[in-house]
Design a protein around this motif. Sequence first.
Motif, mmCIF file in Angstrom:
data_model
loop_
_atom_site.group_PDB
_atom_site.id
_atom_site.type_symbol
_atom_site.label_atom_id
_atom_site.label_comp_id
_atom_site.label_asym_id
_atom_site.label_seq_id
_atom_site.Cartn_x
_atom_site.Cartn_y
_atom_site.Cartn_z
ATOM 1 N N SER A 309 0.843 -1.185 0.000
ATOM 2 C CA SER A 309 0.000 0.000 0.000
ATOM 3 C C SER A 309 0.880 1.236 0.000
ATOM 4 O O SER A 309 1.903 1.289 0.702
ATOM 5 C CB SER A 309 -0.912 0.011 1.230
ATOM 6 O OG SER A 309 -1.538 1.268 1.402
ATOM 7 N N THR A 311 0.291 4.015 1.371
ATOM 8 C CA THR A 311 0.240 4.769 2.627
ATOM 9 C C THR A 311 0.920 4.043 3.785
ATOM 10 O O THR A 311 0.908 4.539 4.903
ATOM 11 C CB THR A 311 -1.221 5.078 3.014
ATOM 12 O OG1 THR A 311 -1.907 3.862 3.315
ATOM 13 C CG2 THR A 311 -1.938 5.792 1.886
ATOM 14 N N PRO A 315 6.282 8.796 2.725
ATOM 15 C CA PRO A 315 5.791 9.486 1.520
ATOM 16 C C PRO A 315 6.909 9.938 0.583
ATOM 17 O O PRO A 315 6.694 10.078 -0.619
ATOM 18 C CB PRO A 315 5.044 10.697 2.093
ATOM 19 C CG PRO A 315 4.751 10.355 3.507
ATOM 20 C CD PRO A 315 5.849 9.445 3.957
ATOM 21 N N PHE A 334 -4.510 1.188 4.884
ATOM 22 C CA PHE A 334 -4.774 2.381 4.069
ATOM 23 C C PHE A 334 -5.132 3.539 4.967
ATOM 24 O O PHE A 334 -5.924 3.407 5.907
ATOM 25 C CB PHE A 334 -5.904 2.108 3.079
ATOM 26 C CG PHE A 334 -6.139 3.231 2.115
ATOM 27 C CD1 PHE A 334 -5.264 3.464 1.067
ATOM 28 C CD2 PHE A 334 -7.233 4.071 2.264
ATOM 29 C CE1 PHE A 334 -5.477 4.514 0.182
ATOM 30 C CE2 PHE A 334 -7.452 5.105 1.385
ATOM 31 C CZ PHE A 334 -6.572 5.334 0.343
ATOM 32 N N ASP A 335 -4.527 4.701 4.672
ATOM 33 C CA ASP A 335 -4.753 5.928 5.432
ATOM 34 C C ASP A 335 -5.238 6.990 4.450
ATOM 35 O O ASP A 335 -4.486 7.419 3.573
ATOM 36 C CB ASP A 335 -3.454 6.355 6.108
ATOM 37 C CG ASP A 335 -3.645 7.532 7.047
ATOM 38 O OD1 ASP A 335 -4.263 8.523 6.629
ATOM 39 O OD2 ASP A 335 -3.162 7.475 8.192
ATOM 40 N N LYS A 338 -3.200 10.324 4.433
ATOM 41 C CA LYS A 338 -1.921 10.177 3.734
ATOM 42 C C LYS A 338 -2.115 10.098 2.233
ATOM 43 O O LYS A 338 -1.370 10.691 1.455
ATOM 44 C CB LYS A 338 -1.195 8.913 4.217
ATOM 45 C CG LYS A 338 -0.317 9.099 5.431
ATOM 46 C CD LYS A 338 0.503 7.843 5.643
ATOM 47 C CE LYS A 338 1.433 7.992 6.839
ATOM 48 N NZ LYS A 338 2.261 6.775 7.028
ATOM 49 N N ALA A 339 -3.132 9.347 1.818
ATOM 50 C CA ALA A 339 -3.368 9.173 0.383
ATOM 51 C C ALA A 339 -3.681 10.508 -0.285
ATOM 52 O O ALA A 339 -3.174 10.805 -1.371
ATOM 53 C CB ALA A 339 -4.509 8.185 0.156
ATOM 54 N N LEU A 342 -0.598 12.636 -0.727
ATOM 55 C CA LEU A 342 0.330 12.176 -1.748
ATOM 56 C C LEU A 342 -0.088 12.613 -3.152
ATOM 57 O O LEU A 342 0.692 12.524 -4.087
ATOM 58 C CB LEU A 342 0.432 10.639 -1.715
ATOM 59 C CG LEU A 342 1.146 10.049 -0.500
ATOM 60 C CD1 LEU A 342 1.009 8.533 -0.503
ATOM 61 C CD2 LEU A 342 2.609 10.440 -0.482
ATOM 62 N N GLY A 357 -2.489 5.057 -5.607
ATOM 63 C CA GLY A 357 -2.419 5.411 -4.190
ATOM 64 C C GLY A 357 -3.688 5.055 -3.460
ATOM 65 O O GLY A 357 -3.698 4.959 -2.237
#
Length: 391
Positions: A309, A311, A315, A334-335, A338-339, A342, A357
């Motif tokens: 993943s 995340t 990064p 998965f966050d 964060k996604a 990015l 992502g």
Amino acid sequence: MFRTKRSVLVRRLWRSRAPGGEEEEEEEEEAAAAAAAAEARAHVCGGGRGCCPGKAGRGGRAAAGAEAELKALTHAVLKRLKERQLEGLLHAVESRGGARTPCLLLPAKADSRLGQHWYPLPVLLCKVFRWPDLRHCSEVKRLCCCESYGKAHPELVCCNPHHLSRLCELESPPPPYSRYPMDFLKPTDCPDSVPSSTETGGTNCLAPGGLSDSRVLQEPGDRSHWCVVAYWEEKTRVGRLYSVQEPSLDIFYDLPQGNGFCLGQLNSDNKSQLVQKVRSKIGYGIQLTKEVDGVWVYNRSSYPIFIKSATLDNPDSRTLLVHKVFPGFSIKAFDYEKAYSLQRPNDHEFMQQPWTGFTVQISFVKGWGQCYTRQFISSCPCWLEVIFNNR
């Protein structure tokens, strides 16, 4: 001698402890008897000249003492439970969490002392029935099915050991297994026969049946689902995309009282012995849960799973790690925050392109990457692609 039903339940529970069972207890009794006989022979021989005289005996006595202390403490806790609570706990333990079992609500402040340490009751029962090396409550995470989930300071706390999972920390074992090129920022064209986000890194390849995985998540105003799941066997997708509306989804091959995405009901034409072998090992599979801080994956099966993943890693890194998650462990796969960070929100052309992502790849049993003969996930026998709705 006549035994009450409660005492029988307690005895069965003790025999079902981790990693034990009746066979382990018999082995321990045989080992203790052998150690006692060896000690007696050494005493008769005046101290003897055996291999490491006395050392094994002291170690055996220490282990036996710790085992006796754990047994006495466990029995003391179990004997305070009602018959219905004992039956529910036994059902949870014997089914290894496969059956839906009720919460075991006990006083939150009833800690127990084992050796030099004090353990909350949930941690103690997890030590006994799941993870003997468990030390602290910070190492476990409650599942969303638990009544104690999300409660900060409840008077009663659930002690069902299968309502908790072990946290998979990225800085400690289970370790990352391989580095994977982070080339998904380059849009590429790919044939229909190639999975949507493997070697090519793109997500707009047409899946079998002419359905674009990326378009499923990019219909304007579509907020009915938070993700879709695709199941693959090597380079072939099996079945239709599974749209997920509920906060939690079980993905499994064979699960008692299973309710969710059953891979065992899909029609697969793959005759590969390896695929069939791995498919049979999926068992209870995984639980995919959307929570406040992101999406968590809980490995309910008896074998490791492997996750990639965007995340999960730094990064600033130009590589992605493939993480190994052992049975009974959970990982925040998965966050959302964060996604989104990015992405490049000011780049209109970039925003029009599908981006992996918002995709997580999960392989059952077999890993991929530089440490394996399989360099790409499309070479793995059985794997999932989870595509999140970024709307």
